[in-house]
Structures are given as C-alpha cells and as structure tokens.
Motif scaffolding. Sequence first.
Motif, PDB file in Angstrom:
ATOM      1  N   SER A  82     -26.575 -17.280 -20.136  1.00 22.53           N
ATOM      2  CA  SER A  82     -25.389 -18.074 -20.465  1.00 22.53           C
ATOM      3  C   SER A  82     -24.662 -17.516 -21.685  1.00 22.53           C
ATOM      4  O   SER A  82     -23.444 -17.626 -21.780  1.00 22.53           O
ATOM      5  N   THR A  83     -25.396 -16.906 -22.613  1.00 28.24           N
ATOM      6  CA  THR A  83     -24.752 -16.293 -23.788  1.00 28.24           C
ATOM      7  C   THR A  83     -23.816 -15.176 -23.370  1.00 28.24           C
ATOM      8  O   THR A  83     -22.645 -15.135 -23.766  1.00 28.24           O
ATOM      9  N   SER A 127     -24.943 -23.120 -21.377  1.00 26.07           N
ATOM     10  CA  SER A 127     -25.299 -22.591 -22.693  1.00 26.07           C
ATOM     11  C   SER A 127     -25.761 -23.699 -23.628  1.00 26.07           C
ATOM     12  O   SER A 127     -26.794 -23.567 -24.306  1.00 26.07           O
TER      13      SER A 127
END
Length: 382
Positions: free
Chosen positions: A264-265, A43
């Motif tokens: 990734s969030t 992230s």
Amino acid sequence: MAHTITPRPHQTGKHKESKSTAVQKMSSDGSSQIGVIGSLALSVTSSVAIVICNKYLISSLGFLFATTLTSWHLLVTFLTLHVAQRLHFFEPKPIDAQTNILFGLLNGTCIGLLNLCLGFNSVGFYQMTKLAIIPFTVLLETIFLNKRFSQSIKMSLMVLLLGVGIASVTDLQLNFLGSIIAALALVTTCVSQILTNTIQKKLKVSSTQLLYQSSPYQSAILFVTGPFVDKMLTHRSVFAFNYNVQVLVFITLSCLIAVSVNFSTFLVIGTTSPVTYQVLGHLKTCLILSFGFVLLKDPFTARNILGILIAIFGMGLYSYFSVQESRNKKLESKDSLNSNDSLPISQATDKEGTPLLSSKLAGLDEENGNLPDEEKNSKNAF
C-alpha cells in the motif's frame, strides 16, 4: 441558390473519436479515484494494525529488534510477491540493475537510519524529524522537479504539521551525533519517496512490479546490518532471544501485515504523491494515538486532543484544496479539448499535419509526470 455543406468524413470521424476518448477518460478517472481511495484505506488500516501488533511484540513480549524485524518484513513481502507472480497475478517488468540496486539500498538505508534516529534522540526530536519530511519533500520537488505548490496547499500543510506537533512532540533534547543521524534519515527518506513516485512514472512500472524488483535489496541490506544496529540500540543480541511460540506467532502475524503495508505504501506514492503519502502518515499518527488511548490505555491529555483536532482540520483543508485544484486542471483540459474540436476545417487540417510537434509535446508531458491514469498504478513497514 442554397448550397448544402457536407461535413468532411475525416472531421466527422475525428469528432466521434474525441467523444469516445472523452467517455473513456471519464471512465478511467472514475476507476482511478476508486483505486486511490482503496489504496489510502488499505494503507491506513494495515499501518494501524501493524503498529498495534508490533507494540505488543515489543512492549509485552520484549522483542526489541526493530531493524531485524523490518528485514523479515521485506523478505516475506518479496516471497509473497514471487508466489503471486508465479501464479500470474501480475507480470514482472525488468528494471535496469543499477536503478534497482541503488533504489533498494537507499530504501533499506533510510529505514535503518530512522530506527537509529529514534535510538540516538529523544522521542520528541524523532517526531520533529518526521514532521520535517513534508516541507523538505516540497522543497526538493520544487527545486529539482519544478513542481509548484499553491499557497492554499502550503497553508493547509502548515496547519497539519502544527496539529501533529502539538499532539506528538513532547521534548526536544538535542545531541550532535543524533542530529547528524536525523539529518541523514531526513534526506534519504525524502529522496527515496520521491524516487518511488518518479521511477513508477518514468519507467511505467506498477507499484507491485517496483516492490517485487526492489524488496530483495532492501531486505538484504537490513538483514546484514539489522543485528548490529539492534545490538547498538538495545545492547542485546537478536540471536540470543528466547523465541517461544507466542513470540513466533506475533512475528509471523507482523510479517503478514507488513506485506499489505509495503504494497500500500508503494501504491499510495505511485497513485498520488510523496507529500500526500506523508499527510496520510500523520493521519496514521493521530489514529495510533487515539487507538493507544482506547485499546492500550495510554495516557491522553487535552494537548493530545487539541493537536489531533488541529491536524484533522489541516488534513481536511489539504484534501479540499487538492480536489479543487485537480478539478480545475480537468476543466482546463476539457476546455482545451473543446476549443480544438471547434477549430475551422483549415486550422484542424494544419493541426493534424504536425504529428512530430504533438509527439514531442506528449513526450514532455510524460517527463513532467502527466501520464494517463492507468499508468499510475502502483515503506517503512514499521
């Protein structure tokens, strides 16, 4: 005369089974921690990369259409995941249409509102709005999800917010319309991030499955509204822009990095919490300020340095207290397991005779978010 007491077969089997379960849980905990660290690193890396790419695209190449670009990000994310699904990299899991559509529209709306917030407010007020996401998320989770945050966690978050505020907030010019948009952006962002975490746990879907199902709706609402929002903010039309080769290359690069950012969030929010994701977001802010100074020669003052150092100290405190509380919970869980194993045979038999109660308690644990670590696999790409 001495009597030899032979342990009951079911008791011995249960003891072995509990040991086996403990070993499996330790192995699962280890792999889960590695997964969390990997998702955090992905992230941070992808977010910093996309900011640098988009900064060049906007500042040097003059492509100012942020909302439209975000819709392209989400469209490319969906197409990438669709190809991955066709190649059997993951199995799609259906989500009921109402939840899926409302969640996708909410996420798309909050991205548009954040862009409008920046357009109708000063940069300082926009940064204050982003800082308010953490305390407002804590408030919502406390009221509606009965989640409890210790005084240590709250204190560390206050130190973090103070540092980021010192480093990034410059002016606080207020206007009525901008304040309304900021309030709407704050509410929708907090709710969407809480729902990202809650949906993954309640419906037992991974981050990939949820992103695959919701990204078409997020992209659709921004694809339709993006050109109008960008025209309102920039007084230019995205359709009249001169798309030369260099612009197309950087737009393509931005979209490819956005796949990693979006994935990734959802992964971070699903494996940790919305508050941890926001803490990570402020770490990105500090890194972006630093990279801007080193790579792009942006102005950097003693105030920026002081704020970043305070923010990093706050992040360290938050990480330390979070790890300590997690360890304490695991120790309490282990002590509870050991006390159950050491019960007399008569009590152990009684305990085994109440599967209905156990299943109800397990159901309550799931509703409160205490799912096994393997269930915890998992937005704004700009």
